[in-house]
Design a protein around this motif. Structure first.
Motif, PDB file in Angstrom:
ATOM      1  N   GLY A 214      35.664  34.868  43.893  1.00  0.00           N
ATOM      2  CA  GLY A 214      36.014  33.842  44.868  1.00  0.00           C
ATOM      3  C   GLY A 214      35.865  34.345  46.290  1.00  0.00           C
ATOM      4  O   GLY A 214      35.253  35.389  46.557  1.00  0.00           O
ATOM      5  N   THR A 215      36.440  33.595  47.217  1.00  0.00           N
ATOM      6  CA  THR A 215      36.382  33.971  48.635  1.00  0.00           C
ATOM      7  C   THR A 215      37.776  33.961  49.262  1.00  0.00           C
ATOM      8  O   THR A 215      37.922  33.763  50.463  1.00  0.00           O
ATOM      9  CB  THR A 215      35.454  33.013  49.401  1.00  0.00           C
ATOM     10  OG1 THR A 215      35.905  31.664  49.207  1.00  0.00           O
ATOM     11  CG2 THR A 215      34.020  33.146  48.928  1.00  0.00           C
ATOM     12  N   GLY A 216      38.791  34.160  48.436  1.00  0.00           N
ATOM     13  CA  GLY A 216      40.168  34.083  48.920  1.00  0.00           C
ATOM     14  C   GLY A 216      40.778  35.422  49.265  1.00  0.00           C
ATOM     15  O   GLY A 216      41.995  35.602  49.150  1.00  0.00           O
ATOM     16  N   GLN A 217      39.959  36.400  49.704  1.00  0.00           N
ATOM     17  CA  GLN A 217      40.486  37.729  50.006  1.00  0.00           C
ATOM     18  C   GLN A 217      41.156  37.758  51.395  1.00  0.00           C
ATOM     19  O   GLN A 217      40.813  36.974  52.281  1.00  0.00           O
ATOM     20  CB  GLN A 217      39.364  38.774  49.992  1.00  0.00           C
ATOM     21  CG  GLN A 217      38.444  38.706  48.800  1.00  0.00           C
ATOM     22  CD  GLN A 217      37.274  37.744  49.002  1.00  0.00           C
ATOM     23  OE1 GLN A 217      37.138  37.104  50.027  1.00  0.00           O
ATOM     24  NE2 GLN A 217      36.411  37.668  47.990  1.00  0.00           N
ATOM     25  N   VAL A 218      42.097  38.672  51.568  1.00  0.00           N
ATOM     26  CA  VAL A 218      42.689  38.930  52.887  1.00  0.00           C
ATOM     27  C   VAL A 218      42.857  40.428  53.077  1.00  0.00           C
ATOM     28  O   VAL A 218      42.973  41.187  52.099  1.00  0.00           O
ATOM     29  CB  VAL A 218      44.063  38.234  53.071  1.00  0.00           C
ATOM     30  CG1 VAL A 218      43.925  36.727  53.075  1.00  0.00           C
ATOM     31  CG2 VAL A 218      45.053  38.689  52.018  1.00  0.00           C
ATOM     32  N   ILE A 219      42.855  40.844  54.335  1.00  0.00           N
ATOM     33  CA  ILE A 219      43.139  42.235  54.687  1.00  0.00           C
ATOM     34  C   ILE A 219      44.394  42.250  55.534  1.00  0.00           C
ATOM     35  O   ILE A 219      44.498  41.522  56.524  1.00  0.00           O
ATOM     36  CB  ILE A 219      41.955  42.873  55.439  1.00  0.00           C
ATOM     37  CG1 ILE A 219      40.754  43.002  54.490  1.00  0.00           C
ATOM     38  CG2 ILE A 219      42.339  44.238  56.002  1.00  0.00           C
ATOM     39  CD1 ILE A 219      39.503  43.561  55.140  1.00  0.00           C
ATOM     40  N   TYR A 220      45.354  43.063  55.121  1.00  0.00           N
ATOM     41  CA  TYR A 220      46.666  43.067  55.772  1.00  0.00           C
ATOM     42  C   TYR A 220      47.260  44.471  55.710  1.00  0.00           C
ATOM     43  O   TYR A 220      47.384  45.047  54.627  1.00  0.00           O
ATOM     44  CB  TYR A 220      47.578  42.053  55.073  1.00  0.00           C
ATOM     45  CG  TYR A 220      48.963  41.916  55.654  1.00  0.00           C
ATOM     46  CD1 TYR A 220      49.148  41.594  56.996  1.00  0.00           C
ATOM     47  CD2 TYR A 220      50.091  42.095  54.857  1.00  0.00           C
ATOM     48  CE1 TYR A 220      50.423  41.450  57.529  1.00  0.00           C
ATOM     49  CE2 TYR A 220      51.370  41.945  55.375  1.00  0.00           C
ATOM     50  CZ  TYR A 220      51.526  41.629  56.720  1.00  0.00           C
ATOM     51  OH  TYR A 220      52.791  41.494  57.240  1.00  0.00           O
ATOM     52  N   GLN A 221      47.563  45.011  56.875  1.00  0.00           N
ATOM     53  CA  GLN A 221      48.196  46.329  57.016  1.00  0.00           C
ATOM     54  C   GLN A 221      47.397  47.437  56.321  1.00  0.00           C
ATOM     55  O   GLN A 221      47.957  48.312  55.686  1.00  0.00           O
ATOM     56  CB  GLN A 221      49.630  46.282  56.479  1.00  0.00           C
ATOM     57  CG  GLN A 221      50.538  45.376  57.304  1.00  0.00           C
ATOM     58  CD  GLN A 221      51.967  45.345  56.799  1.00  0.00           C
ATOM     59  OE1 GLN A 221      52.236  45.712  55.658  1.00  0.00           O
ATOM     60  NE2 GLN A 221      52.891  44.939  57.652  1.00  0.00           N
ATOM     61  N   PRO A 264      35.050  25.421  43.999  1.00  0.00           N
ATOM     62  CA  PRO A 264      35.420  25.843  42.640  1.00  0.00           C
ATOM     63  C   PRO A 264      35.357  27.345  42.421  1.00  0.00           C
ATOM     64  O   PRO A 264      35.868  27.834  41.419  1.00  0.00           O
ATOM     65  CB  PRO A 264      34.390  25.114  41.765  1.00  0.00           C
ATOM     66  CG  PRO A 264      33.239  24.828  42.664  1.00  0.00           C
ATOM     67  CD  PRO A 264      33.827  24.592  44.017  1.00  0.00           C
ATOM     68  N   GLN A 265      34.739  28.097  43.347  1.00  0.00           N
ATOM     69  CA  GLN A 265      34.679  29.548  43.190  1.00  0.00           C
ATOM     70  C   GLN A 265      36.032  30.205  43.480  1.00  0.00           C
ATOM     71  O   GLN A 265      36.252  31.364  43.132  1.00  0.00           O
ATOM     72  CB  GLN A 265      33.609  30.147  44.119  1.00  0.00           C
ATOM     73  CG  GLN A 265      33.982  30.231  45.596  1.00  0.00           C
ATOM     74  CD  GLN A 265      33.778  28.921  46.350  1.00  0.00           C
ATOM     75  OE1 GLN A 265      33.432  27.902  45.755  1.00  0.00           O
ATOM     76  NE2 GLN A 265      33.952  28.956  47.659  1.00  0.00           N
ATOM     77  N   ILE A 266      36.953  29.465  44.081  1.00  0.00           N
ATOM     78  CA  ILE A 266      38.265  30.019  44.432  1.00  0.00           C
ATOM     79  C   ILE A 266      39.296  29.588  43.407  1.00  0.00           C
ATOM     80  O   ILE A 266      39.655  28.412  43.321  1.00  0.00           O
ATOM     81  CB  ILE A 266      38.714  29.564  45.836  1.00  0.00           C
ATOM     82  CG1 ILE A 266      37.689  29.946  46.893  1.00  0.00           C
ATOM     83  CG2 ILE A 266      40.070  30.182  46.180  1.00  0.00           C
ATOM     84  CD1 ILE A 266      38.025  29.431  48.279  1.00  0.00           C
ATOM     85  N   LYS A 267      39.794  30.521  42.627  1.00  0.00           N
ATOM     86  CA  LYS A 267      40.897  30.246  41.698  1.00  0.00           C
ATOM     87  C   LYS A 267      42.238  30.656  42.318  1.00  0.00           C
ATOM     88  O   LYS A 267      43.260  30.021  42.083  1.00  0.00           O
ATOM     89  CB  LYS A 267      40.685  31.013  40.386  1.00  0.00           C
ATOM     90  CG  LYS A 267      39.406  30.628  39.648  1.00  0.00           C
ATOM     91  CD  LYS A 267      39.457  29.200  39.160  1.00  0.00           C
ATOM     92  CE  LYS A 267      38.178  28.819  38.419  1.00  0.00           C
ATOM     93  NZ  LYS A 267      37.924  29.667  37.254  1.00  0.00           N
ATOM     94  N   ILE A 268      42.227  31.745  43.096  1.00  0.00           N
ATOM     95  CA  ILE A 268      43.423  32.208  43.801  1.00  0.00           C
ATOM     96  C   ILE A 268      43.025  32.486  45.243  1.00  0.00           C
ATOM     97  O   ILE A 268      42.134  33.299  45.504  1.00  0.00           O
ATOM     98  CB  ILE A 268      44.016  33.476  43.165  1.00  0.00           C
ATOM     99  CG1 ILE A 268      44.418  33.214  41.711  1.00  0.00           C
ATOM    100  CG2 ILE A 268      45.219  33.971  43.966  1.00  0.00           C
ATOM    101  CD1 ILE A 268      44.911  34.451  40.980  1.00  0.00           C
ATOM    102  N   ASP A 269      43.676  31.802  46.171  1.00  0.00           N
ATOM    103  CA  ASP A 269      43.385  31.964  47.592  1.00  0.00           C
ATOM    104  C   ASP A 269      44.556  32.693  48.240  1.00  0.00           C
ATOM    105  O   ASP A 269      45.681  32.188  48.243  1.00  0.00           O
ATOM    106  CB  ASP A 269      43.179  30.595  48.243  1.00  0.00           C
ATOM    107  CG  ASP A 269      42.598  30.706  49.642  1.00  0.00           C
ATOM    108  OD1 ASP A 269      42.104  31.798  49.997  1.00  0.00           O
ATOM    109  OD2 ASP A 269      42.629  29.701  50.374  1.00  0.00           O
TER     110      ASP A 269
END
Length: 397
Positions: A214-221, A264-269
């Motif tokens: 998917g495309t639901g990645q994040v960068i944090y700390q 539809p490529q994102i299951k978990i955002d």
């Protein structure tokens, strides 16, 4: 008493039937037994104020037996049919009486219990709301009032992807994650380096031991959080500097259907706002509505979840800002994106449908829309372009 009069009328009728044909004897005997048994129960019913709670179950069971036995009688004979109709009428009347007495008795017996349960529930809800406010450090005093402008920073050409800054770090690094399935992050020193034509030559490549989905990645700390490719609902926590998996967790209920119908490529955002890390997904049990989960990024554990009224149908993306979910909708063919559902987790009763928040004029669709709480901007990926949206906020009332 009407029941006693019917009883005395019924006995001669049953006696007269004893001289009828032999094949009616068994049915008549059965009717006589039922009549005697039913009379006994009627007398006991008169004392229902004292023992109705014990009697209700017994009476209902006997009624079922009577109805089942009557169904097998030779009801073709006119005499038996009249008697059967009389008994059936009496049973129906008695059943209504017993249901009434049972409901009255039950309600009187439980009214105090219900009041105590209601008080306890209100106390628990107040404590839960207080706990959530403390957990979320409810210092967010602003709300999104509009999207002022957009800036197309770069166009890589890929349909799906995400790009972002780390709001938990002071550096100006830009991260690019191309594709809906990949295992390489591109890290740029700053946005100017990212905008150069030969950007990939100046990027630091960070390979992942496990690819993302998917495309639901994040960068944090300093950590990359993403949905692991090939898993139902596993979230990976990856240390970018050390290049190793620091932790992982399973997100209950997630991964079975897309978070957004138009993506539809994102299951978990995954999302980040002023309060930290969140996960957004949809579940069949909620009718496809979006579920919000607050995640403790240090412990990789669920802190709380909310079922929202925001539908995933015709949704293409969503983001969290100041404890509030903003869902972006579009048309299946692509058009003007708009925020059509807003849900504040600390004010769940105050969900907004059609709040009138439209993106600046731009035809197309978004692969991702992520909020940067440090810069109060949206980092979006739309039709291969990397876009920044500037926001207009107002004080909460």
């Amino acid at each position: 008493m009407v029941a006693l009069q019917v009883h005395f009328l019924l006995i001669p009728s049953l006696v007269s039937m004893l001289g009828a044909a032999q094949y009616l004897m068994q049915d008549a005997a059965l009717l006589s037994y039922i009549d005697q048994r039913f009379l006994s129960l009627e007398k006991r019913l008169e004392k229902c104020n004292r023992d109705v709670l014990e009697f209700v179950d017994e009476f209902r069971e006997f009624s079922k037996m009577v109805l089942s036995r009557l169904a097998g009688l030779s009801s073709g004979k006119a005499e038996l049919k009249r008697d059967m109709d009389t008994l059936l009428t009496r049973i129906e009347h008695a059943q209504r009486d017993i249901d009434y007495f049972g409901s009255v008795t039950d309600s009187n017996a439980c009214v105090e219990v219900h009041e105590e349960l209601l008080k306890q529930q209100l106390l628990e809800e107040a404590e839960e709301k207080k706990r959530l406010k403390l957990m979320l450090n409810a210092s967010c005093d602003h709300m999104l009032a509009g999207i002022r402008s957009l800036k197309v920073v770069k166009k890589t050409g890929g349909k799906h992807g995400s790009w972002m800054k780390d709001p938990g770090k002071k550096h100006a690094k830009i991260y690019l994650l191309s594709g809906s399935v990949n295992n390489v992050i591109l890290e740029f020193a700053n946005i100017m380096t990212f905008m150069e034509n030969n950007q990939t030559l100046k990027a630091r490549r960070v390979p992942l031991p496990l690819p993302w989905e998917g495309t639901g990645q994040v960068i944090y700390q300093g950590f990359l959080f993403y949905h692991r490719y090939g898993s139902l609902n596993e979230i990976i926590k990856f240390n970018i500097q050390r290049r190793n998996v620091a932790d992982q967790m399973l997100l209950p209920g997630a991964g079975r259907i897309p978070a957004y119908q138009l993506s539809p490529q994102i299951k978990i955002d995954l999302a980040v706002d002023e309060q930290g890390l969140w996960a957004l997904h949809a579940e069949p049990e909620t009718g496809g509505n979006i579920v919000i989960t607050k995640i403790n990024s240090a412990a990789m554990a669920v802190e709380h979840s909310w079922d929202t009224p925001c539908s995933s149908k015709d949704a293409e993306a969503a983001f969290m800002a100041c404890n509030t979910l903003h869902v972006v909708y579009n048309s299946p063919s692509g058009g003007s994106s708009r925020i059509q559902c807003v849900y504040d987790v600390l004010d769940a009763l105050n969900a907004y449908m059609n709040p009138g928040l439209h993106f600046p004029k731009r035809q197309g669709s978004h692969s991702t829309v992520h909020y940067n709480p440090k810069e109060k901007q949206l980092f979006a990926w739309g039709d291969g372009s990397q876009i920044i949206y500037k926001l207009h906020t107002e004080q909460k009332v």
